[in-house]
Structure formats: C-alpha cells, structure tokens
Design a protein around this motif. Sequence first.
Motif, PDB file in Angstrom:
ATOM      1  N   THR A  60       0.849  -1.193   0.000  1.00 25.44           N
ATOM      2  CA  THR A  60       0.000   0.000   0.000  1.00 25.44           C
ATOM      3  C   THR A  60       0.881   1.238   0.000  1.00 25.44           C
ATOM      4  OG1 THR A  60      -1.758  -1.129   1.213  1.00 25.44           O
ATOM      5  CG2 THR A  60      -1.778   1.273   1.268  1.00 25.44           C
ATOM      6  N   THR A 118      -5.093   6.313  -1.518  1.00 23.85           N
ATOM      7  CA  THR A 118      -4.164   5.192  -1.399  1.00 23.85           C
ATOM      8  C   THR A 118      -4.356   4.248  -2.566  1.00 23.85           C
ATOM      9  OG1 THR A 118      -5.640   3.721  -0.162  1.00 23.85           O
ATOM     10  CG2 THR A 118      -4.381   5.330   1.118  1.00 23.85           C
ATOM     11  N   THR A 176      -3.462  -0.037  -3.251  1.00 25.37           N
ATOM     12  CA  THR A 176      -2.957  -1.282  -2.695  1.00 25.37           C
ATOM     13  C   THR A 176      -2.818  -2.321  -3.789  1.00 25.37           C
ATOM     14  OG1 THR A 176      -3.935  -0.903  -0.512  1.00 25.37           O
ATOM     15  CG2 THR A 176      -3.406  -3.181  -1.091  1.00 25.37           C
TER      16      THR A 176
END
Length: 221
Positions: A129, A139, A141
């Motif tokens: 991440t 974010t 991931t």
Amino acid sequence: MRASTFLPILAAAASSALPTTSGSSSSSSSLTPRDAPSPPPRIASISYSGSGCPSSAPAVDRTGGFDDISLRLNSFEARSSSPADSTINCQAHLSIAGSAAGWQVGIKDVSVNGHLVLDPGASLDYYVTSFWSESAEKTVTIRGSLDNTGSGRLSQDVTARSTVPDAQVVYSPCTGAKGTVGLLNVNFRVALQADGAQYAYFGKDTDTAASESWSYVWRRC
C-alpha cells in the motif's frame, strides 16, 4: 520436497495481482521513462515502522537512491505456527526533495522477494500500500496471492511483481519552486493462510532475506 508445478502457479498469482484504491486518484495517459525530471530527486530522510522492521535491530538495509531503491528486510519473518506472527508488516516513510518544479510522481511497479515455505493447501497473501502524507485519503494497494495446490511442501525463494494501472496511480503533490515532492509511505504486509495442521513461512533463509523494490511514473502538472 519441491513441486514442479509451483513456478507456473507463482507466475499466475503475481500477474493477477489487482490494485484496489481508497479515495480518488487522477487519471493519466501512459508515460514513457523519458517523462521524468532530470536529475531525479533525492531521499532527504527515511524511517521505518511496523512489526516486520523493529527499531531494536538493524532491521532494514537500504540500497540505491530515489530512482533505484531496494529495501532488504532483515527481521521480516511470518510463520503460521504462531498466530501473532502470521501477519506482519513493514512501512517505509520517505521524505523526498530536490525535484524540478511542475512534476508529480507515483509508484508504478512493485517487486517482492523472499523465501517461501507452504504445505499443501496453504497460501500467502501480500499487500503493498502506498500513499502520500499530504493527501493520505488517496491510497493504492497491490494485492497478490501465492498458493500451493500441489501434494508436497514447497520451499524456495520467490519473486512476485505487480503493476498499478495508469488510472490508479496515486500521485504526489505538484512540486513547486523549492523542489519538495512530499512524504511517501510504502507499507508491505504479508498474511499466511493455513489451518492448524499446515505450516507456512515467508522471510529469510540462509542465503536470502525478504526484500522489496519499486519504480515510479511521472507526469507534468
């Protein structure tokens, strides 16, 4: 015992790793390696946190600079035989500066290495991440799975590579006249999936240690 079917299984698992995003990310067109400031920025400082890189030992060895970084995780070991250690992580925090003005950068490709042991039916999930502290709500991931579907225990060094699609890259703030890029956070976590009768392990052996590296993509802003 080594299973000859493992390498094809590993290749399939690595290539099918799918990014998942939290928050929004800007779309972009495909970029070439020439689309980057020259010279590249520098890592002004770096620190680590997480159960897989304790501060009580020289848990991480870094090689390379910003554009060719590699982290050797000397204390990164996950074992299914100990519930507390069946999932561990190491997060790197990189303060990056010295860029030309008018650029943004994000992580594009990730490579994970280590020694893997899986009993039949056991598996390992890994997650990488990344986010910038200046916009922590955005974010991305990368997730991958490595499985043993054979009949014998697997024990060998492995490498898994994954790529973030262009539209899901999480970019840094736009660099200004001072060249500050931002604070990049990269968290590497593994989770072993095994029942009470199965053994699973990821980390180091005599000749290797867990490690990760990544590369970037740039765009004008």
